[in-house]
Motif scaffolding. Structure first.
Motif, PDB file in Angstrom:
ATOM      1  N   UNK A  62       0.852  -1.183   0.000  1.00  0.00           N
ATOM      2  CA  UNK A  62       0.000   0.000   0.000  1.00  0.00           C
ATOM      3  C   UNK A  62       0.892   1.238   0.000  1.00  0.00           C
ATOM      4  N   UNK A  63       0.428   2.233  -0.709  1.00  0.00           N
ATOM      5  CA  UNK A  63       1.136   3.502  -0.680  1.00  0.00           C
ATOM      6  C   UNK A  63       0.819   4.205   0.623  1.00  0.00           C
ATOM      7  N   UNK A  64       1.770   4.980   1.125  1.00  0.00           N
ATOM      8  CA  UNK A  64       1.537   5.693   2.403  1.00  0.00           C
ATOM      9  C   UNK A  64       0.775   6.988   2.134  1.00  0.00           C
ATOM     10  N   UNK A  65      -0.499   6.790   1.837  1.00  0.00           N
ATOM     11  CA  UNK A  65      -1.429   7.891   1.536  1.00  0.00           C
ATOM     12  C   UNK A  65      -2.749   7.555   2.240  1.00  0.00           C
ATOM     13  N   UNK A  66      -3.629   8.542   2.415  1.00  0.00           N
ATOM     14  CA  UNK A  66      -4.915   8.261   3.066  1.00  0.00           C
ATOM     15  C   UNK A  66      -5.760   7.331   2.189  1.00  0.00           C
ATOM     16  N   UNK A  67      -6.698   6.596   2.789  1.00  0.00           N
ATOM     17  CA  UNK A  67      -7.501   5.618   2.033  1.00  0.00           C
ATOM     18  C   UNK A  67      -8.375   6.261   0.964  1.00  0.00           C
ATOM     19  N   UNK A  68      -8.617   7.570   1.098  1.00  0.00           N
ATOM     20  CA  UNK A  68      -9.462   8.215   0.082  1.00  0.00           C
ATOM     21  C   UNK A  68      -8.634   8.789  -1.075  1.00  0.00           C
ATOM     22  N   UNK A  69      -7.297   8.637  -0.990  1.00  0.00           N
ATOM     23  CA  UNK A  69      -6.439   9.155  -2.062  1.00  0.00           C
ATOM     24  C   UNK A  69      -6.553   8.307  -3.323  1.00  0.00           C
ATOM     25  N   UNK A  70      -6.482   8.956  -4.480  1.00  0.00           N
ATOM     26  CA  UNK A  70      -6.519   8.208  -5.751  1.00  0.00           C
ATOM     27  C   UNK A  70      -5.282   7.329  -5.915  1.00  0.00           C
ATOM     28  N   UNK A  71      -4.263   7.571  -5.077  1.00  0.00           N
ATOM     29  CA  UNK A  71      -3.040   6.764  -5.123  1.00  0.00           C
ATOM     30  C   UNK A  71      -3.198   5.462  -4.341  1.00  0.00           C
ATOM     31  N   UNK A  72      -4.276   5.383  -3.550  1.00  0.00           N
ATOM     32  CA  UNK A  72      -4.412   4.255  -2.606  1.00  0.00           C
ATOM     33  C   UNK A  72      -4.842   2.970  -3.308  1.00  0.00           C
ATOM     34  N   UNK A  73      -4.123   1.893  -3.070  1.00  0.00           N
ATOM     35  CA  UNK A  73      -4.515   0.587  -3.627  1.00  0.00           C
ATOM     36  C   UNK A  73      -5.849   0.142  -3.030  1.00  0.00           C
ATOM     37  N   UNK A  74      -6.026   0.469  -1.752  1.00  0.00           N
ATOM     38  CA  UNK A  74      -7.309   0.127  -1.100  1.00  0.00           C
ATOM     39  C   UNK A  74      -8.453   0.852  -1.803  1.00  0.00           C
ATOM     40  N   UNK A  75      -8.248   2.141  -2.109  1.00  0.00           N
ATOM     41  CA  UNK A  75      -9.333   2.929  -2.721  1.00  0.00           C
ATOM     42  C   UNK A  75      -9.758   2.302  -4.052  1.00  0.00           C
TER      43      UNK A  75
END
Ligand code: 6PG
Length: 234
Positions: A62-75
């Motif tokens: 996972x990228x170290x970004x918030x879950x709502x970021x477009x960079x997030x694998x979770x998102x």
């Protein structure tokens, strides 16, 4: 080693989704990010809509970004896979990119060990789906940080070579402890690295992806489209 080759990226996504539905409906699975999984998530979501399933979802990295970021694998999974109505939210175990990376490495190791079977003193996934970068990276381990893959920890902090973005990634030993590891690779940009790794050509061991070798009893499979497999078939 199974090598499955399909004409287009859509055929690839459809067949990989069928494999997952047939074998992993009530199992645990670790997802990768990047762009390749998008078609798979969309197809899988439609198929899961019609099925009762108890799959547990984890991440390879996972990228170290918030879950709502477009960079997030979770998102990306949230948007395209978990929009299926048959996903039990309690079975989603995301890496918390909003946390301090060094803390999340410890937290996620605990999450893995509390929610997965332990085999050989290591958490054991039923299925890990990996992507492949054209530089031979997989998970978030890039060639310049290959040593991190060998880290004794379950998870490691990695740094993207050009953006400097911090990431949390599973280490090699956790991935290799899985029952099945699938490389899901699409597009002509990957054809050289796919061929070098599968056929052990040249300096292939510089690629982190070439160090993915399931422990005894595990299986490694490649799911490719024609473009990514182009050099294999020559
Ligand atoms: C990530 C992924 C990464 C990805 C490869 C391939 O967080 O970006 O886990 O390992 O699988 O970079 O990315 P593409 O699918 O976009 O080619």
């Amino acid at each position: 080693m199974d090598i499955n080759i399909y004409k287009t990226s859509d055929d690839l996504a459809e067949n990989l989704a069928n494999h997952i539905i047939s074998n992993y409906l009530n199992k645990n699975i670790a997802l990768s990010g990047g762009s390749t999984p998008l078609k798979l998530f969309k197809v899988l979501s439609k198929k899961l809509d019609k099925l009762e399933n108890k799959m547990k979802f984890f991440w390879v990295d996972e990228r170290c970004v918030p879950p709502e970021s477009d960079e997030s694998n979770y998102k990306m999974a949230e948007s395209f896979l978990f929009n299926s109505k048959n996903i039990n939210r309690e079975n989603i175990y995301r890496i918390k990119g909003e946390n301090q990376a060094s803390e999340e490495v410890t937290n996620y190791s605990k999450t893995l060990r509390n929610n997965l079977d332990i085999v050989g003193n290591l958490p054991c996934f039923d299925l890990v789906i990996l992507g492949l970068g054209d530089d031979g990276h997989t998970a978030s381990i890039f060639p310049y940080e290959l040593n991190k893959f060998k880290n004794e920890s379950d998870c490691v902090v990695a740094t993207h070579p050009t953006s400097g973005q911090k990431r949390v990634s599973l280490s090699e030993k956790i991935i290799n402890n899985s029952k099945e590891i699938i490389f899901h690779v699409s597009g002509s940009g990957k054809k050289n690295v796919v061929d070098e790794i599968i056929n052990k050509r040249g300096d292939y061991e510089k690629y982190p992806a070439s160090h993915i070798k399931p422990n005894s009893g595990g299986k490694i499979s490649w799911y490719l489209d024609f473009e990514a497999a182009d050099n294999l078939t020559k």
